[in-house]
Design a protein around this motif. Sequence first.
Motif, short mmCIF file in Angstrom:
data_model
loop_
_atom_site.label_atom_id
_atom_site.label_comp_id
_atom_site.label_asym_id
_atom_site.label_seq_id
_atom_site.Cartn_x
_atom_site.Cartn_y
_atom_site.Cartn_z
N ASN A 107 -15.69 7.53 -14.14
CA ASN A 107 -16.85 8.15 -13.17
C ASN A 107 -16.29 8.49 -11.96
N SER A 108 -14.75 7.87 -11.61
CA SER A 108 -14.50 8.11 -10.22
C SER A 108 -12.94 7.77 -10.40
N GLY A 109 -12.35 7.99 -9.43
CA GLY A 109 -10.74 7.86 -9.22
C GLY A 109 -10.33 6.48 -9.24
N ALA A 110 -11.12 5.73 -8.52
CA ALA A 110 -10.81 4.29 -8.65
C ALA A 110 -10.97 3.60 -9.98
N GLU A 111 -11.89 4.04 -10.57
CA GLU A 111 -12.20 3.80 -12.13
C GLU A 111 -11.21 4.15 -12.87
N ALA A 112 -10.61 5.22 -12.78
CA ALA A 112 -9.69 5.78 -13.78
C ALA A 112 -8.33 5.05 -13.47
N ASN A 113 -8.15 4.64 -12.10
CA ASN A 113 -7.05 3.69 -11.84
C ASN A 113 -7.28 2.43 -12.33
N GLU A 114 -8.22 1.81 -12.18
CA GLU A 114 -8.73 0.55 -12.92
C GLU A 114 -7.97 0.49 -14.44
N GLY B 144 -1.62 11.75 -0.52
CA GLY B 144 -2.67 12.61 -0.07
C GLY B 144 -3.17 11.78 1.32
N GLU B 145 -3.90 10.78 0.91
CA GLU B 145 -4.54 9.74 2.04
C GLU B 145 -3.19 9.37 3.19
N GLY B 146 -2.07 9.27 2.38
CA GLY B 146 -1.11 8.57 3.24
C GLY B 146 -0.62 9.49 4.30
N SER C 238 0.56 4.60 0.04
CA SER C 238 -0.11 4.96 -1.25
C SER C 238 -1.73 4.73 -0.91
N PHE C 239 -2.67 5.47 -1.63
CA PHE C 239 -4.07 5.14 -1.80
C PHE C 239 -4.34 5.34 -3.27
N HIS C 240 -5.11 4.19 -3.79
CA HIS C 240 -5.55 4.17 -5.22
C HIS C 240 -6.96 3.84 -5.35
N GLY C 241 -7.67 3.76 -4.32
CA GLY C 241 -9.24 3.51 -4.44
C GLY C 241 -9.72 2.27 -3.74
N ARG C 242 -10.90 1.98 -3.96
CA ARG C 242 -11.51 0.92 -3.01
C ARG C 242 -11.94 -0.35 -4.08
N CYS D 286 2.54 5.83 -8.90
CA CYS D 286 2.62 6.36 -7.72
C CYS D 286 1.85 7.64 -7.68
N GLU D 287 1.64 8.16 -6.50
CA GLU D 287 0.89 9.57 -6.58
C GLU D 287 2.14 10.54 -6.14
N PRO D 288 2.34 11.50 -6.82
CA PRO D 288 3.35 12.31 -6.72
C PRO D 288 3.27 12.95 -5.20
N PHE E 288 1.13 8.03 -12.83
CA PHE E 288 1.02 8.82 -11.85
C PHE E 288 -0.80 8.94 -11.39
N ASP E 289 -1.09 9.04 -10.34
CA ASP E 289 -2.42 9.00 -9.66
C ASP E 289 -2.27 10.31 -9.22
N GLU E 290 -2.88 11.23 -10.09
CA GLU E 290 -3.24 12.59 -9.49
C GLU E 290 -4.64 13.03 -9.26
N VAL E 291 -5.20 11.85 -8.69
CA VAL E 291 -6.94 12.06 -8.59
C VAL E 291 -7.23 13.01 -7.59
N GLN E 292 -6.13 13.02 -6.40
CA GLN E 292 -6.38 14.05 -5.47
C GLN E 292 -5.47 15.56 -5.79
N VAL E 293 -4.35 15.17 -6.63
CA VAL E 293 -3.58 16.45 -6.39
C VAL E 293 -3.53 17.07 -7.71
N ALA F 245 -9.69 12.42 -11.07
CA ALA F 245 -11.18 12.45 -10.82
C ALA F 245 -11.32 13.50 -9.97
N LYS F 246 -11.89 13.47 -8.77
CA LYS F 246 -12.05 14.51 -7.64
C LYS F 246 -12.50 15.89 -8.60
N ALA F 247 -11.46 16.74 -8.56
CA ALA F 247 -11.88 18.14 -8.94
C ALA F 247 -12.08 18.30 -10.22
N1 PLP Z 1 -6.51 7.90 -5.87
C1 PLP Z 1 -6.20 8.76 -4.96
C2 PLP Z 1 -4.85 9.49 -4.98
C3 PLP Z 1 -7.31 9.16 -4.01
O1 PLP Z 1 -6.84 10.23 -3.16
C4 PLP Z 1 -8.62 8.63 -4.22
C5 PLP Z 1 -9.60 9.28 -3.17
O2 PLP Z 1 -9.38 9.62 -2.23
C6 PLP Z 1 -8.67 7.67 -5.18
C7 PLP Z 1 -7.57 7.19 -6.01
C8 PLP Z 1 -10.14 7.24 -5.34
O3 PLP Z 1 -10.86 8.14 -5.89
P1 PLP Z 1 -12.48 7.70 -5.64
O4 PLP Z 1 -12.86 7.70 -4.51
O5 PLP Z 1 -13.05 8.70 -6.62
O6 PLP Z 1 -12.85 6.30 -6.38
#
Ligand code: PLP
Length: 402
Positions: A102-109, A189-191, A132-136, A184-186, A217-222, A246-248
């Motif tokens: 349902n979300s980026g963090a969950e996809a990364n989990e 974004g948040e960084g 890097s940023f991968h979720g909360r 890694c994120e290719p 590859f975390d492509e949640v943002q890109v 996730a996201k888009a």
């Molecule tokens: N991974 C990346 C690269 C992100 O930019 C984000 C959110 O900004 C996440 C994971 C986390 O996604 P979500 O907020 O949908 O859990």
Amino acid sequence: MENTIILKSDSLFMKTYARFPAVMVEGSGCWLKDSEGKSYLDFLSGIAVCSLGHSHPEVTEAVCSQAAKLNHVSNLYYTIPQTEVAELLVANSFADRIFMANSGAEANEAAIKLARKYGGEDRYRIICLQGSFHGRTMATVSATGQSKFHKGFEPLLEGFCHVRPEYIDQLENMIDPTTCAILCEPLQGEGGVRPLSPEYLKAVRQLCDRHDLALIFDEVQVGMGRTGTLFAYEQFGIEPDIMTLAKALGNGIPIGAMLARESIAESFQPGDHAATFGGNPVACAAARATLKVMLQEGFLDEVREKGKYLRECLNSTVQEFPDLLREVRGLGLIQGLALTRQNMSLGTEIVHKMFEKGVLINFAGGEALRFLPPLVVSRVEIDQMVHTLRSVLTEVDGDIEA
Ligand code: PLP
């Protein structure tokens, strides 16, 4: 009305968000409107979410008609929208199989769990990158390479370490018999909108092949067209083994996905992982409609063209304000404008002034103004944003000199 909602909301919600004083009530294309009738040109898209713009007619129609038919069933049963989204994502990527969340963090989990399962009993460590940023969630916070997201939540989960991006020797030295993956994120974004170099990513791929590590590859943002190709990895001449989205993906309807090659995906067996809402039919109807639009001929060419144009405009803004701006970074329609070292503290002020003038952007990684317009943005709207940006920078520049 606006003030009442803001006061009520601030008294009810936990204080996790520093919000702007606007109650958004509707959106169309690249524009949002607040409850006082003020319009905003949205160059943030809900942070890379509403890539087809707000209230895209095809997504709206898909969501409404699916909601009238079937809102939810357990993953104990099959549904048509879920299967069709899976088919589209697999047909258009390196992957063979998918898991929906349902979300980026969950996809990364899900990706972290899959990599650990693939690693077997002894291999559990994942090497991640600084910045890097991968979720909360606790695992994704642990994977995130920025200490500001760790503070107050230690001890972090075991099994994550961080190396400096672009230093391949550092990465190689970190690999040991307990390592199962590199994440890694290719493009971070948040960084602060920092693309990794193709040379580095190719070397990372080679290390993964040599040591039998999963490359995630975390492509949640890109992902999802943001960089001008459906997935960012396509521009680096390599493929990952696992990718998260996730996201888009649902253009604003929450959905996440984790994709993998068969040889790695087969590590997951029934009962290993699940998500009640993952692959929900309404979310999948939105994702199916979003993907169909993005895969139309010429859509991604347009994103690349407009990305180039935005970049040119930002580059000439750098020339105009050399004391304030250092460089433009990014790919396609994720672009960052790095502030000069002595002026990094002005980022938040610039974003607030843009907001007051009715343009939404944000400040990423403590050093770059970030531009994430809907992928359907027009050149006229890009000109409009840049015009406002220049007027704000002129004001800020004047304040510094005064
Ligand atoms: N991974 C990346 C690269 C992100 O930019 C984000 C959110 O900004 C996440 C994971 C986390 O996604 P979500 O907020 O949908 O859990």
